[in-house]
Design a protein around this motif. Structure first.
Motif, PDB file in Angstrom:
ATOM      1  N   LEU A 101       0.796  -1.225   0.000  1.00 32.27           N
ATOM      2  CA  LEU A 101       0.000   0.000   0.000  1.00 32.27           C
ATOM      3  C   LEU A 101       0.830   1.277   0.000  1.00 32.27           C
ATOM      4  CD1 LEU A 101      -2.781  -0.898   2.623  1.00 32.27           C
ATOM      5  CD2 LEU A 101      -2.809  -1.243   0.152  1.00 32.27           C
ATOM      6  N   TRP A 117       0.321   4.188  -2.471  1.00 30.26           N
ATOM      7  CA  TRP A 117      -1.042   4.708  -2.534  1.00 30.26           C
ATOM      8  C   TRP A 117      -1.426   5.472  -1.273  1.00 30.26           C
ATOM      9  CZ3 TRP A 117      -2.788  -0.864  -4.080  1.00 30.26           C
ATOM     10  CH2 TRP A 117      -2.376  -1.114  -5.387  1.00 30.26           C
ATOM     11  N   VAL A 118      -0.776   5.157  -0.151  1.00 30.33           N
ATOM     12  CA  VAL A 118      -1.128   5.765   1.132  1.00 30.33           C
ATOM     13  C   VAL A 118      -0.137   6.852   1.538  1.00 30.33           C
ATOM     14  CG1 VAL A 118      -1.410   5.288   3.618  1.00 30.33           C
ATOM     15  CG2 VAL A 118      -2.358   3.714   1.918  1.00 30.33           C
ATOM     16  N   HIS A 149      -4.065  12.233   6.518  1.00 29.36           N
ATOM     17  CA  HIS A 149      -5.413  11.672   6.394  1.00 29.36           C
ATOM     18  C   HIS A 149      -6.291  11.959   7.609  1.00 29.36           C
ATOM     19  CE1 HIS A 149      -3.640   8.555   3.375  1.00 29.36           C
ATOM     20  NE2 HIS A 149      -3.893   9.707   2.804  1.00 29.36           N
ATOM     21  N   HIS A 151      -2.687   0.356  11.056  1.00 30.39           N
ATOM     22  CA  HIS A 151      -3.681   1.355  10.645  1.00 30.39           C
ATOM     23  C   HIS A 151      -2.942   2.637  10.267  1.00 30.39           C
ATOM     24  CE1 HIS A 151      -7.207   3.876  10.487  1.00 30.39           C
ATOM     25  NE2 HIS A 151      -7.993   2.844  10.761  1.00 30.39           N
ATOM     26  N   PHE A 184      -4.908   7.777  -1.377  1.00 34.94           N
ATOM     27  CA  PHE A 184      -5.851   6.867  -0.732  1.00 34.94           C
ATOM     28  C   PHE A 184      -5.553   6.787   0.750  1.00 34.94           C
ATOM     29  CE2 PHE A 184      -5.994   5.618  -5.133  1.00 34.94           C
ATOM     30  CZ  PHE A 184      -7.328   5.290  -5.347  1.00 34.94           C
ATOM     31  N   LYS A 185      -6.609   6.675   1.549  1.00 32.40           N
ATOM     32  CA  LYS A 185      -6.467   6.528   2.996  1.00 32.40           C
ATOM     33  C   LYS A 185      -6.829   5.108   3.400  1.00 32.40           C
ATOM     34  CE  LYS A 185     -11.130   8.371   3.811  1.00 32.40           C
ATOM     35  NZ  LYS A 185     -11.921   9.433   4.470  1.00 32.40           N
ATOM     36  N   PHE A 186      -6.177   4.641   4.434  1.00 35.48           N
ATOM     37  CA  PHE A 186      -6.396   3.277   4.915  1.00 35.48           C
ATOM     38  C   PHE A 186      -7.794   3.148   5.506  1.00 35.48           C
ATOM     39  CE2 PHE A 186      -6.289   0.135   8.320  1.00 35.48           C
ATOM     40  CZ  PHE A 186      -5.797  -0.973   7.654  1.00 35.48           C
ATOM     41  N   LYS A 198      -8.058  -2.811   2.648  1.00 31.42           N
ATOM     42  CA  LYS A 198      -8.900  -1.907   1.876  1.00 31.42           C
ATOM     43  C   LYS A 198      -8.507  -0.469   2.134  1.00 31.42           C
ATOM     44  CE  LYS A 198     -13.688  -0.610   0.902  1.00 31.42           C
ATOM     45  NZ  LYS A 198     -15.118  -0.823   1.246  1.00 31.42           N
ATOM     46  N   ILE A 199      -8.438   0.321   1.053  1.00 33.70           N
ATOM     47  CA  ILE A 199      -8.186   1.749   1.146  1.00 33.70           C
ATOM     48  C   ILE A 199      -9.246   2.480   0.333  1.00 33.70           C
ATOM     49  CG2 ILE A 199      -5.705   1.545   1.583  1.00 33.70           C
ATOM     50  CD1 ILE A 199      -5.168   1.953  -1.352  1.00 33.70           C
ATOM     51  N   THR A 245     -12.403   3.026  -4.210  1.00 30.69           N
ATOM     52  CA  THR A 245     -11.688   2.143  -3.290  1.00 30.69           C
ATOM     53  C   THR A 245     -10.714   1.252  -4.045  1.00 30.69           C
ATOM     54  OG1 THR A 245     -13.370   0.412  -3.444  1.00 30.69           O
ATOM     55  CG2 THR A 245     -13.616   2.021  -1.659  1.00 30.69           C
TER      56      THR A 245
END
Length: 528
Positions: free
Chosen positions: A58, A61-62, A103, A188, A195-197, A207-208, A223
């Motif tokens: 991730l 993306w995060v 975020h 977490h 994208f946020k977790f 899932k984000i 998502t």
């Protein structure tokens, strides 16, 4: 994706939709969500602690770094708006973008940048990233000049420095007063990315969701769900059933999968090689003649033909033909398939064959256990063929297939390590610096888990980092690759081509290439 994010990318990630997929659906809905998969369960989602691809799935993306790698494999600003060097090449000043928020809504500032690199430099932090901010044994100093200006002061010019600045930045306000190893943040995460977790269900999915206050181009996807499917055959079945949107296609399945009307297939050369790595502290494998015997006993051309279905090429070096540092053929040591040479080398090393045909020395049979990760069928088949080749030259060989997290734990244990040899892959980046993999200081708790130690290679690694001229660096790395290859700390097996199957409903993809089909994730969307 950068070198440090991709370094142990022995697994290829494919991407997935929303949580409803797991409850009932056998096919993808029309939601604006993407569904992919990972072969491994992450051990952490903290980017400075991650050591494997499953844990880094991730990251891009995060989180964001000061810089990022674009589709053309060039560096460009990310959290930084601009940067400039001092005349002596030892100080770099980053001007940060304003109005960036985490975020959780907290503002991003220079404090976060300084905190991240100080935490990496902290000796108590169990990270393999430290070598990227230490030059000739001295730490790079990071200072906040003001809320939006960071200065990095280097002990001396350092060629890989800018690539290291793609490292994900962590939030100072959440992590300053907690134990970085046990904080709930590691399951977490909170970043600044597009994208946020949302959630992590162990053994099932991560899932984000789109972060609507992202400072850059807003993502078109609602998502992304990454299903954990620890078997490449099962992942392929999920792709065929339209349960996931994208998946790596094994060479043996390409012809069949490309006939499926709902999929598009893309193939390109990646920045990855597969290898057989040795525990160099093993009493038999510590002898270079033994390792050379094994190298001569493996038919790499047959591996490319039978494992990759000719979708790749033989490897001889710990690099990639895609990289600018890849040397001319004349400089590349080649251990051609020659079983008779294997027997001669083993006898030179003091072994003799017993009545069963296996070699032994000092009353001990030469017996090896080959490790590899469960679920990667291409790698499993490679390991099976290597077992056959080694037994033909008199080395008794068994195979142990391990869950990804268990394998990583085994390789990262303290010295002396308990494994014999392992079949894995390195995904490398645009920066040729391989200090973290091959320098002797990176054993036992770094990426040099095989325990390679060659003072000449150590010097070349340092020289490659401290030389700024591109042509001079190219010459250094050519010598470095050849020196490592002659030592045979690993048998470099092949460079696989990457083949990806993607549902035709997924649009906005990047051009096929080493950066990946979803490199520009903000542009990816689901067609109606």
């Amino acid at each position: 994706m950068t070198e440090l994010r991709r370094m142990m990318m022995c697994l290829v990630v494919c991407v997935a939709v929303g949580m409803a997929v797991f409850g009932c659906a056998s096919s993808l809905s029309n939601r604006r969500g993407l569904t992919t998969h990972s072969l491994g369960e992450p051990s952490t989602l903290n980017p400075i602690l991650a050591m494997d691809s499953a844990s880094s799935v991730l990251n891009d993306w995060v989180f964001n770094g000061l810089l990022k790698v674009n589709e053309q494999l060039e560096l460009e600003p990310d959290l930084a708006q601009s940067y400039h060097w001092s005349e002596d090449g030892k100080t770099i000043t980053f001007i940060l973008k304003k109005n960036i928020v985490w975020h959780d809504g907290a503002p991003f500032t220079a404090k976060d940048v300084v905190f991240t690199f100080h935490k990496i430099l902290d000796p108590s932090t169990r990270t393999v990233r430290r070598s990227m901010v230490v030059v000739d044994g001295k730490p790079i100093q990071f200072k906040a000049i003001n809320a939006y200006t960071v200065q990095a002061i280097l002990p001396k010019p350092f060629a890989p420095f800018l690539t290291g600045m793609t490292m994900s930045i962590l939030p100072h306000h959440l992590l300053e007063h907690v134990d970085i190893h046990t904080t709930t943040f590691n399951r977490h995460p909170i970043g600044t990315g597009p994208f946020k977790f949302v959630s992590w269900q162990t053994g099932q999915y991560l899932k984000i969701a789109r972060f609507d206050h992202y400072f850059g181009q807003k993502a078109k996807l609602d998502t992304i769900t990454v299903k954990i499917i620890p078997d490449s055959n099962n992942a392929l079945i999920a792709l065929q059933k339209k349960e996931i949107d994208a998946c790596d296609i094994p060479p043996k399945d390409r012809e069949r999968i490309q006939k499926l009307p709902h999929l598009s297939l893309f193939q390109y050369d990646g920045l990855e090689y597969t290898y057989l790595g040795f525990n160099l502290h093993h009493p038999f494998l510590s002898d270079k003649r033994v390792r050379q015997a094994i190298a001569h006993g493996i038919n790499k051309d047959a591996l490319v033909a039978h494992v990759l279905n000719h979708q790749g090429r033989v490897a001889h070096l710990p690099s990639s033909p895609v990289l600018w540092t890849y040397p001319p053929d004349a400089m590349i040591p080649v251990f051609a398939y020659d079983p008779s040479r294997s027997h001669a080398l083993l006898k030179q090393a003091g072994f003799h064959q017993n009545k069963s045909g296996f070699y032994e020395k000092n009353g001990h049979v030469f017996e090896l256990t080959l490790l590899t990760n469960k679920g990667n069928k291409t790698r499993e088949k490679t390991t099976e063929l290597i077992q056959q080749y080694l037994q033909k030259i008199g080395i008794k060989t068994s195979i142990q297939i391990m869950e990804w997290s268990a394998l990583i734990k085994r390789l990262n244990e303290a010295s002396p390590k308990s494994f014999d040899a392992v079949v894995l892959g390195w995904a490398i980046g645009i920066e040729p610096d391989a200090y973290a993999i091959w320098h002797s200081s990176q054993y036992p708790q770094g990426f040099n888990f095989i325990g390679y130690n060659n003072p000449a290679v150590d010097r070349l690694l340092v020289q490659g980092r401290e030389t700024m001229d591109r042509e001079a660096r190219k010459s250094i790395y050519a010598t470095l690759y050849a020196t490592i290859a002659r030592d045979v700390p690993a048998v470099f097996l092949y460079y696989p081509k990457t083949t990806v199957g993607i549902h035709k409903r997924v649009k906005g993809l990047s051009n096929p290439g080493p950066a990946g089909m979803m490199h520009r994730i903000e542009s990816v969307f689901i067609a109606p």
